[in-house]
Structure formats: structure tokens, C-alpha cells
Scaffold this active site. Structure first.
Site, PDB file in Angstrom:
ATOM      1  N   LEU B  94       0.534  92.771  56.680  1.00  0.00           N
ATOM      2  CA  LEU B  94      -0.410  91.679  56.859  1.00  0.00           C
ATOM      3  C   LEU B  94      -0.171  91.036  58.230  1.00  0.00           C
ATOM      4  O   LEU B  94       0.900  91.177  58.811  1.00  0.00           O
ATOM      5  CB  LEU B  94      -0.226  90.644  55.750  1.00  0.00           C
ATOM      6  CG  LEU B  94      -0.622  91.148  54.358  1.00  0.00           C
ATOM      7  CD1 LEU B  94      -0.092  90.200  53.278  1.00  0.00           C
ATOM      8  CD2 LEU B  94      -2.139  91.295  54.242  1.00  0.00           C
ATOM      9  N   CYS B  98      -2.672  90.717  65.918  1.00  0.00           N
ATOM     10  CA  CYS B  98      -1.914  89.773  66.744  1.00  0.00           C
ATOM     11  C   CYS B  98      -0.463  90.198  66.914  1.00  0.00           C
ATOM     12  O   CYS B  98      -0.005  90.405  68.032  1.00  0.00           O
ATOM     13  CB  CYS B  98      -2.025  88.351  66.196  1.00  0.00           C
ATOM     14  SG  CYS B  98      -0.781  87.241  66.868  1.00  0.00           S
ATOM     15  N   CYS B 103      -1.635  89.188  70.464  1.00  0.00           N
ATOM     16  CA  CYS B 103      -1.044  87.964  71.022  1.00  0.00           C
ATOM     17  C   CYS B 103       0.470  87.995  71.147  1.00  0.00           C
ATOM     18  O   CYS B 103       1.019  87.383  72.053  1.00  0.00           O
ATOM     19  CB  CYS B 103      -1.499  86.697  70.304  1.00  0.00           C
ATOM     20  SG  CYS B 103      -1.915  86.860  68.590  1.00  0.00           S
ATOM     21  N   HIS B 153       6.113  91.925  61.232  1.00  0.00           N
ATOM     22  CA  HIS B 153       5.299  92.501  60.148  1.00  0.00           C
ATOM     23  C   HIS B 153       6.039  92.357  58.806  1.00  0.00           C
ATOM     24  O   HIS B 153       5.452  91.966  57.795  1.00  0.00           O
ATOM     25  CB  HIS B 153       5.046  93.990  60.409  1.00  0.00           C
ATOM     26  CG  HIS B 153       4.289  94.280  61.663  1.00  0.00           C
ATOM     27  ND1 HIS B 153       3.438  93.387  62.259  1.00  0.00           N
ATOM     28  CD2 HIS B 153       4.249  95.407  62.427  1.00  0.00           C
ATOM     29  CE1 HIS B 153       2.907  93.943  63.344  1.00  0.00           C
ATOM     30  NE2 HIS B 153       3.385  95.160  63.472  1.00  0.00           N
ATOM     31  N   PHE B 519      11.328  61.836  78.305  1.00  0.00           N
ATOM     32  CA  PHE B 519      11.326  62.092  79.741  1.00  0.00           C
ATOM     33  C   PHE B 519      12.364  63.145  80.099  1.00  0.00           C
ATOM     34  O   PHE B 519      13.454  63.114  79.552  1.00  0.00           O
ATOM     35  CB  PHE B 519      11.629  60.778  80.469  1.00  0.00           C
ATOM     36  CG  PHE B 519      11.341  60.826  81.919  1.00  0.00           C
ATOM     37  CD1 PHE B 519      10.024  60.839  82.354  1.00  0.00           C
ATOM     38  CD2 PHE B 519      12.354  60.894  82.848  1.00  0.00           C
ATOM     39  CE1 PHE B 519       9.749  60.890  83.709  1.00  0.00           C
ATOM     40  CE2 PHE B 519      12.071  60.952  84.201  1.00  0.00           C
ATOM     41  CZ  PHE B 519      10.773  60.943  84.632  1.00  0.00           C
TER      42      PHE B 519
END
Lengths: 541, 541
Positions: B94, B98, B103, B153, B519
Site C-alpha cells: 500500500l 509516492c 515523492c 512499503h 529564534f
């Protein structure tokens, strides 16, 4: 006298016998500001640098003593609200210690630490040459920083003058005479309100002998006058953020570093909301890089003749030993110097000398405010700046309170470590029924899983999965609200500022799940929350 | 047959003549999942991998055809809402393309690009050895990715089964028979609702000849079967995000890259809200790294005998030339294959074949939904996943709409580039009276200023200030609301997800100024906003 940047300015003026450099009608470029600051630092220019509208006189609505983060942001806010303000700093630039000796060099060194670490783990693989430890120099990084720091100083002077229209006097000590009078360069300026903002310095614990020896540094003296030799090892006294951050850098350069700390790292009083799983991952990874972390010990003395040769320490089991080193670094926290204000104004301070203020930054003396590190922890940029803003708002007539008890926090090792809100344990204690969403999930070991994964950890994901980081967020099952978020990795620091805001606004898992993630995102909270948000009864993930 | 991971499972079953690997009662470790996926990919296991509660029969509330991002998230949501769902994928895992070809490798390659770029700029200075271009191999990175991708995976299979309790059949093609019937492995499953989620593939423009030659790749074939030689140069056809991202990686390895694009980069139809200052900084920096970007041209043909030797292109001035190369990469966008659904279901598609849906993901056929890339742009992870969630919510009886017209966006060059909301020009056109807060400020050149500065750009700040990035945010002066934010640098991507949410909620400069910054933060929006928030009349900064 040599021809200097100051001469080129041709704005030297004499007025009533005082010598100063009057900049009010001059627009300096970045380059010329840099030169001028350099001349002031090297003593070529010893006069105050003055940006004051003299034609408006010398009476102000508010004077900020100290032009660091708090003084500068307070001044900007006061100016924007129509108050006439003056900010005075002994250094020839606004912005204070952060860009000069503190957070900016820390960030530069932490980036070096991260990069050296990355290049070591990948040494002689892929496109990485063999890591050359002999090239990794602490002194080189200090030199690089000192060579470039005036650029940020120049910018803050430029921005404060050209964009924010502040009035300021730099390169000059302010002497507080009374709550309406401040003397600079022999001249007196009057004010309705006074804001004290002169910060702190490293606390050298008096119970530890030998801290005045050569070879003993703190974050400030590391830069000025500056470490001037490559140490063979480092012993850090104290377990503060500064200790973890600078220690990780020293270690990354190949300078073997030992941290001596009373409390366990990240379990100190000054850090709140540190999740235990996060802490474990962070500290384990420091040790994995070869650092020695000795907890529960008591450093007694820096030994050595003229210079540091080691640190005598009493270990947790009561035995004493000397850890040899030629470089001792103090990371035990900071203290203010508030005696001049107590003497001149009679303001109340606590037993460590921090000025007592209320949530409007008002001291015990009416019309006198104190802000920033001077009022105690947390000594963070957001607090300093917002204290300044809070003082300015109150002085301008707005009843504005600033509560800094809850805030996002971070530190660097070779990672960025960020957290906000409650820890898992705090959430469990307070709410009972909670859901924890974390990566790796409970039951899967770091070595087994290449996730979490994003910019900065991608290569680790395919070479050393155990190094990719750790993350956790926590929801209250009843209200479905986000209670806390915790992250060790890269690239999530910026987001934690907004997560802090959203947690305070009561963001729920349902709202989180409906956000638009930018995949792969450094913390996977949005998409992981969405995987659970469909459940009427929340569960861990 | 060899002893394989599959044999070790001992869960092979035969039922009604169908052969499948029944996993429902087995908990596999990450390692065993990886082995099983590997066996399926190499053909050792050809049977479907099935995680179905057979005792509950073969009738479902919803079947997802395609288990990529949309199918998996839709399944999780459906399951959480108490629907019986089944998701089917032809791959043995599934998560879809990607983590397999899209990606995740893009992020790995973009991290390599960033790191190589960093090591080049600093080559032979500080602790950096001389950059060894001959070590920087595209093939090595592809090999590394393929070696490791099964871990993600494995995790998605594990998570979907053990944590999310999804039912799925993997390693098997789903054939849609009618809107209530799907056939897998010769067996029929019935369903109330059907969700189509089979994604897209690269569009090879038919008007360009020679795209079938050896040496022509897209993002998928780059991985499978995979580039198997080190190209001497690259020509990219198209100016999409994929073109910019992969092109920046190829260039960083030392493979000189030319992008051939009709529209100017980042001015393509598929990218909205690209601020011109941001675009200029990004594209200038690609060129600074040595890329050739030829805009306004028309690629005509891949020339060469058996394999690509160059690309014939018609330039903006009408002349034609051949750009020689041994590596052509297609970055012209993607198209779906929806013909089987049109044939079986009669659903309406647009002229490019994308399925038409409403904001509830309903197609023209009642009970049939389509999600993800199959319905067109934007082909982004958030959209795929939220489409899945939207379909599941509607199927569960909730009237839920998903509007994805406004969203945060990003791409990689050697930088992270992120943006959300309106550009300066769009804001000016829509609101007239706006304030722009940016770094460097207008009037200061990149070379003059080491800011912006944060993790990833710290070293540049002290060596090459022009490389530290660019950032801008825009406020409406009347409502004081944040209208847009734009960033080129590092480490702000995660934050832009929350900025998108906050912009939609109407966040103002006053609220921004009261947030707690960490910061140095990669985008300096909070503190810069605070410097202006005191003004009743907002101004630029």
C-alpha cells in the site's frame, strides 16, 4: 589619524563640548555601517554613534537602557505607538548579544555540527570523501563567525534607523541616575518611563575553584577574546542547553567532549515539558556520537598550574577523579548584574539578582520596567522581544499582560530538538484518557524503520534508519484537542511556533486532519492525525 | 522451489481453487514484510497477498481500487467510521507510487542535490575536502533508493493491518466489472460503493517524435527499470516541478542539465500563486548553479539512431537546433488511464481523461467515487489523501465537501521553495492597500546582507550571503490579515502547512506578532510582523 570609515562619513560634530558621531541626517549603506561598527570595535571610533532628533530636545517618553532583542523590539513598538523613545547600548550596534556572541554563533556552530556529523556517517560512501578530522577546526569556525558578524549588526542599525525610525545612541554606556534621568557620554537625557534591558552574563559558580584559569571559557569568551588553540578534548561543566549545543559541536569537530552535570540532561529545572521518550532519543544519540555524559556528579575544581589541565569531579558514587582536558567550557546558566539599578532606583530583585516584575513588565518602582533576561528564565528570544513589546504597550497606555509560562522550546545537538505543550506523562496525569501518535510507533525499533523521514534525514533513511529521528504528538481523547508535540530531527522548528499558537487555540485532531500537508513533512502530525481522526474513539498510532 | 520469506510464512492456502497468501491471522515483523514484498517484486511470490476477514464474506460497504495515498487514507477513514472496506492494489504494498517511484525518491535526490551543492560551494574550505565530482553518481542514488524503498512499503502494510485494521488485497490487479462488482484473481467481490484511485502516469507528448528511444526516461522509468549508465549531460523536456526538481539533482551531480520549457519556469498553468520575486530568486539560483533554462521553446524530436543522442528544439526566435545529450528526461505532466472505467461504468471524464467529480468526490455514476491524481490537478499528497477521506465520509453518510482550490505548495531546487496564499501582485490587485514584509528588504541586495539566516543557510550567511534565501509575507492594511507567504531557503516547509490553515482562519499581523518564535526561525515572519504590528497604519518592512 588614519582615514577610516568614520572619516569618510564627515558627520563628526561637536556640540556643547560633547564629542559624538551624529548620524541622524545620514543614510549609511550596509557596507559603511559595517565599517563604522568595525572602527568602533577596534577603538578607531570611540565616540558615541548617535541617531537622535536633537531639534526635538532631550526629553523622551521612554528610554530603553540596553538595545538587545528586548530594547530594540520595545523601541520599535513604542515608536510605532507614537511615543518618543531612545535606546542606548554600550556596543556599537543594536541587537545585543544574540548576533554578537550567543544565538547566531550557536546556530552557525550547530549547523557545522550537523553537517560534520552527516559527512562522518557517510564518510567514503556515495559522493562523500573520507571525513578529514584534522580539517575540522573550532578556531576556524570562531574566526569565520567574527569576520562576518558585523553584517547582521549593520543590518539592525540600518533597519532600526531607516525603516523603524528609532532614536538611539550606541557605543556608549548608559548610567541610570534616577527613574527619570539617564546619563550618556556625560550628557543627561530625561524620560517619563524607563525600561531596563541589559541582560545577563554566564554564572561562574563560586563553589568551583579555578574557573579563572586560562583554558576556561563560556559562550561569550569563546568568541571574545576567543579560543585561540585547537583543544585536544573538552570538559563541560553544567548540563544546560548551552552545554548540549556547544558540546555537540565540539564533539563533531573531533574534540572529545565530556559533560559533567548534576541533573540528567534535559531534566534540569530550566527546561519544562521534556518528554521522556524524546529525551532518551536525544541523549542516546549524543552518546552514540561518542560524547561522555556524566550525570549526578559535582564538578569541584579546575586543576592545573597556570592553565586548565583537568577537572576534579565528585561522581555519583562519591568517588572523586580528575578528567584531564585542556579546554573547560562553562554551561551552568546565567545571572544579571542589577546592582546599579538597585542602588540608583531601589527596585526589588530576587536572591539571584533578577529584577522582579509583574505581567506588564512593571518593577516595584512606578514608571520603571524591566525586560528580557534581566527578569529571569526563560532566556529566550521570544520572551525578550515580547517583554519589550509589553513594556511599550503599557507605557503607551494599553493594559497589556504577557504570560510566558507556556511556550515552544528547542535545542540543538546534531539534531534540532523541538517541543511544545504537555509530555505524554503530563498529559496522562492531567487527562487520563489520551492518544499518542508517534513515529516510530510503539513496538517498532528505530533500527527497523526508516521513518520519520524528510529533508535532512532522507539519506539516513536509506543508510542508517536509526538516525532519522523521533516524533510524538498527544491528544486528549475527550475533547480531541492536541495537548503536546515533540520532535527530534530536522526542519520542524519553524512549525512548532505555529503549533504553540494552535494548541493554545484548542486545535483538535479533526482540524489537524483537515489541514493540507506538504509531503514529506518533517513532523508527520497532520497525516498521522488524519489516519486516526475518523475514529469516534481516538486510539494510539 | 527455493526456501523464501513466503515459505517461512507457512500461510499459503488454497480456497475454492484460488491461490493466495492469506495473512489475516499472521502478524509479520517489518523484516518479514520487507522480504515478502521483495519476493513479490521479483516474482518468487506471484499470488495475491490477502488481508481479508473471509469469515465475514466478500461483500463490502466500499471497495477502493488502488491503494496509493488516496485509497489507503480513504480506507483508514472508512474503517474508522465503521464501514467494511477493501482496498486492492496491483503492487505488493500500500502507499502507491509516492514511496516507490515518486515523492520519496524525489526527496532523497533533492537532499542529495542540496548536500552536493553545499559541499561544492564550500569545497576545500573549512572542514570540507575538495568536492569530487567523479564520485557523484546518479546511478548510485537510484540503487540506494531501490535497495531501501521496501522498508517504507513494509511499514505501510504493517500499519494498515496492525494499527488501522484495514482489509486489503495486494499484488493483484482489480478489474471493475460494474459499480457493485470488482474481480480480483478470478474471484468477485461485491460492494455498495466504489472508489477509483489508480492515479496517473507520465504524459509522453505524442507531438514529440522519438520519445520511445533508449536514453529517454521519466521519473518512473528512472527508477524502474532504472537508469543504468552515468549520463554525460541531460536535456529535460518540460518545465514542471518534476523538471525543476530532478534537473537540479542531475546538475548537482555534475551532469550538465538543460531544461526546455514552453512557459517560463514556475509560470506554468499548473502552479498558482507564484510570487515574481520568489520566482526570480529561484530561477536565478538554478542558473547560478550552471543549469541552462531555455524558455519559450518547443521540443520537436529526440534524435539519434537506436538511442537518444540529442533533442531537436525550435527556439523562441523560430530557429531550430539540436542539443546533444545521452539522457533525455520527460517532465511534461501526467495523465490517467481511465478508459477501463469509462467502458465498465460509463463515468464521465474530461478531454484529457481525468474523471469528473464534484466536491464530494462523486462521479457521474451514483455510488462511484474517484479520488487523487485520477481527477486531475493538483497532483499532491494532501489532495489524494483528503480526497480519500472525503469519499469515505460521504459514503459513511456525512455530507462532506473538499475544496482544494487553495493550498500551500512547494518544490525543491537545491533549495526548498514554499508558498501559500496570494502573491504580492495578486494581493495588490485584490486589496490595493497592502504591506510587504520581506528579507532582504526592498533596496538591499542579496550580496549585501547575510539574512535571512537559519538552519541550512547559516554557513552561507558567513561565506556567500547571496545564497541564504529570500522570503516575503503580505498583509492587507485594512483588515490587517495575512494574505500570503513566500519562502526560498531551508526548513520552512513544515510551517507553511500551518500558515495555510492560519491564513484561512484570518490570522492578523497582531496575532502573528504575539506568537512565540523559536529564534533563528527559517522564515522570520513572526518577529518581522511584530516590528510592524505596533503601527495603527501598517507599512512595508
Amino acid at each position: 589619524m588614519l582615514k577610516t570609515a568614520a572619516d569618510n562619513l564627515r558627520v563628526r560634530r561637536y556640540r556643547k563640548g560633547w564629542i559624538l558621531m551624529d548620524l541622524i541626517d545620514t543614510t549609511l549603506s550596509m557596507d559603511r555601517w559595517e565599517d563604522l561598527i568595525h572602527d568602533a570595535e577596534t577603538g578607531v571610533v570611540s565616540e558615541p554613534l548617535e541617531n537622535v532628533y536633537r531639534k526635538r530636545g532631550t526629553a523622551f517618553d521612554v528610554i530603553f537602557v540596553g538595545g538587545g532583542a528586548g530594547g530594540r523590539f520595545g523601541s520599535a513598538y513604542a515608536q510605532a505607538r507614537g511615543l518618543r523613545q531612545l535606546v542606548i547600548d554600550k556596543w556599537p550596534f543594536l541587537g545585543g548579544s544574540c548576533p554578537h556572541q550567543a544565538c547566531v554563533p550557536h546556530h552557525l556552530f550547530s549547523e557545522a555540527a550537523r553537517e560534520m556529523d552527516y559527512m562522518r556517517w557517510n564518510s567514503d560512501t556515495l559522493w562523500f570523501p573520507k571525513f578529514e578530522e584534522e580539517r575540522a577546526s573550532i578556531v576556524d569556525m570562531i574566526t569565520l563567525f567574527k569576520k562576518g558578524r558585523n553584517n547582521a549588526h549593520a543590518f539592525m542599525n540600518w533597519q532600526s534607523k531607516e525603516q523603524l525610525d528609532m532614536e538611539y545612541i550606541l557605543n556608549a554606556e548608559a548610567i541610570v541616575i534616577d527613574k527619570h534621568t539617564v546619563e550618556v557620554n556625560g550628557e543627561r537625557f530625561t524620560t517619563q518611563s524607563l525600561v531596563l534591558a541589559t541582560g545577563t552574563r554566564t554564572h561562574f559558580p563560586p563553589e568551583i575553584a579555578g574557573l579563572d584559569k586560562a583554558g576556561v571559557y563560556d559562550f561569550a569568551t569563546l568568541i571574545d577574546p576567543g579560543l585561540d588553540y585547537e583543544p585536544t578534548s573538552c570538559v563541560i561543566i553544567g548540563g544546560s542547553k548551552v552545554a548540549m549545543e556547544y558540546g555537540s559541536f565540539f564533539q563533531a569537530t573531533g574534540c572529545h567532549t565530556t559533560i559533567l552535570t548534576r541533573s540528567a540532561l534535559m531534566r534540569t529545572e530550566s527546561l519544562h515539558h521534556v518528554d521522556e521518550d524524546l529525551r532518551t532519543y536525544v541523549v542516546d544519540n549524543m552518546r552514540l556520537r561518542g560524547m561522555d555524559i556524566i550525570e549526578g556528579c559535582e564538578p569541584l575544581e579546575v586543576v592545573g598550574d597556570d592553565r586548565a589541565a583537568g577537572v576534579l569531579v565528585r561522581l555519583a558514587d562519591g568517588t572523586e577523579e580528575v578528567i584531564e582536558t585542556d579546554f573547560v567550557f562553562i554551561g551552568t546558566g546565567e545571572r544579571p548584574n542589577t546592582k546599579p539599578y538597585v542602588d540608583a532606583l531601589g527596585i526589588e530583585v530576587d536572591k539571584k539578582g533578577f529584577v522582579k516584575v509583574n505581567s506588564r513588565m512593571q518593577t516595584s518602582v512606578e514608571g520603571v520596567y524591566a525586560i528580557g533576561d534581566l527578569i529571569g528564565s526563560p532566556m529566550e528570544m521570544f520572551k525578550a522581544r515580547k517583554c519589550g513589546m509589553t513594556a511599550a504597550r503599557n507605557i503607551s497606555g494599553e493594559a497589556f499582560e504577557f504570560d510566558f509560562t507556556e511556550f515552544p522550546d528547542f535545542l540543538h545537538t546534531t539534531y534540532e530538538v523541538t517541543w511544545v505543550g504537555l509530555t505524554e506523562q503530563e498529559a496522562r496525569d492531567a487527562y487520563g484518557d489520551i492518544s499518542v501518535i508517534q513515529m516510530p510507533p510503539k513496538g517498532i525499533r528505530h533500527e527497523e524503520l526508516s521513518l520519520p523521514l524528510a529533508e535532512g534525514s532522507m539519506l539516513y533513511g536509506f543508510t542508517r534508519p536509526e538516525l532519522t529521528g523521533f516524533q510524538k504528538c498527544i491528544y486528549d481523547n475527550k475533547s480531541r484537542r492536541l495537548l503536546g508535540a515533540h520532535h527530534c530531527g530536522f526542519g520542524a522548528k519553524d512549525a512548532f511556533q505555529y503549533l504553540d499558537h494552535l494548541i493554545k487555540k484548542g486545535i483538535t485532531i479533526d482540524e489537524m486532519g483537515e489541514m493540507n500537508e506538504l509531503f514529506l513533512n518533517p513532523e508527520h502530525f497532520i497525516q498521522l492525525s488524519r489516519l486516526r481522526a475518523g475514529n469516534p474513539d481516538l486510539q494510539d498510532l
